[in-house]
Design an enzyme around this catalytic site. Sequence first.
Site, mmCIF file in Angstrom:
data_model
loop_
_atom_site.group_PDB
_atom_site.id
_atom_site.type_symbol
_atom_site.label_atom_id
_atom_site.label_comp_id
_atom_site.label_asym_id
_atom_site.label_seq_id
_atom_site.Cartn_x
_atom_site.Cartn_y
_atom_site.Cartn_z
ATOM 1 N N GLY A 111 9.285 15.481 22.871
ATOM 2 C CA GLY A 111 8.839 14.126 23.151
ATOM 3 C C GLY A 111 7.428 14.159 23.695
ATOM 4 N N GLN B 37 0.138 11.153 28.369
ATOM 5 C CA GLN B 37 -0.100 12.602 28.325
ATOM 6 C C GLN B 37 -1.331 12.968 27.505
ATOM 7 O OE1 GLN B 37 4.260 13.570 27.366
ATOM 8 N NE2 GLN B 37 3.596 15.356 28.528
ATOM 9 N N CYS C 222 8.046 20.317 30.445
ATOM 10 C CA CYS C 222 7.124 19.227 30.110
ATOM 11 C C CYS C 222 5.837 19.827 29.589
ATOM 12 C CB CYS C 222 6.850 18.377 31.349
ATOM 13 S SG CYS C 222 5.725 16.998 31.040
ATOM 14 N N LEU C 223 5.313 19.243 28.529
ATOM 15 C CA LEU C 223 4.063 19.754 27.952
ATOM 16 C C LEU C 223 2.900 19.617 28.927
ATOM 17 C CD1 LEU C 223 4.501 18.309 24.358
ATOM 18 C CD2 LEU C 223 4.863 20.667 25.096
ATOM 19 N N HIS D 26 13.028 11.126 30.568
ATOM 20 C CA HIS D 26 11.866 11.948 30.908
ATOM 21 C C HIS D 26 10.583 11.304 30.373
ATOM 22 C CE1 HIS D 26 9.782 16.025 31.222
ATOM 23 N NE2 HIS D 26 8.964 15.324 30.453
ATOM 24 N N GLU D 27 10.600 10.899 29.111
ATOM 25 C CA GLU D 27 9.384 10.327 28.506
ATOM 26 C C GLU D 27 9.024 8.997 29.165
ATOM 27 O OE1 GLU D 27 7.607 12.223 26.891
ATOM 28 O OE2 GLU D 27 9.152 13.714 26.535
ATOM 29 N N HIS E 195 7.084 9.122 32.330
ATOM 30 C CA HIS E 195 5.633 9.313 32.198
ATOM 31 C C HIS E 195 4.894 7.971 32.244
ATOM 32 C CE1 HIS E 195 5.074 13.597 31.481
ATOM 33 N NE2 HIS E 195 6.043 13.620 30.597
HETATM 34 NI NI NI Z 1 6.913 15.428 29.925
#
Ligand code: NI
Length: 179
Positions: free
Chosen positions: A47, A52, A100-101, A142-143, A146
């Site tokens: 995701g 981000q 997480c990226l 999670h997304e 953000h």
């Molecule tokens: Ni993340």
Amino acid sequence: MAVHEILKMGDPRLLRVAKPVAEFGTPALKALIADMFETMAAANGAGLAAPQIGVDLRLVIFGYSKNPRYPEAPPVPPTVLINPVIEVLDGGRTEGWEGCLSVPGLRGVVERDERIRYTGFDADGHPIDRIADGFHARVVQHECDHLDGILYPMRVTDFTRFGFTSVLFPELDPNSDDD
Ligand code: NI
């Protein structure tokens, strides 16, 4: 299309409460979404949220065919979710490992709602209304976090279960399945 740089924890742009998308179906919105899918694929993510890549909009994408940590989880098709709203359904809370990226190389256990309904809009403004549980529900929560400036380490309560992926899960490909 272009792969964008993914902002890392510490960048103040990850801490903003993002603004709602006001106009749907525009070439600019579609180009942004195409770039996000390309960026997510390049990073092997499950995701990605617009903040981000430094875009201050309430827009997330997600989707995956399989996840080695949840081998039984059914695949989720590539999804664009704009101006999302999450409603918690009966099912309690559940713990699970997240990455997480924007927090590369680390994993931690986070408690999430097991079962949710999520609503929002696709790129053309068509409504989306789905019920999700398990890993699917976890990725959406999670997304969407953000979009409110929340990174998963802020939700970790037990720091004995937070650490480097290469140490915690040496069998995993270090570049795989960050959320
Ligand atoms: Ni993340």
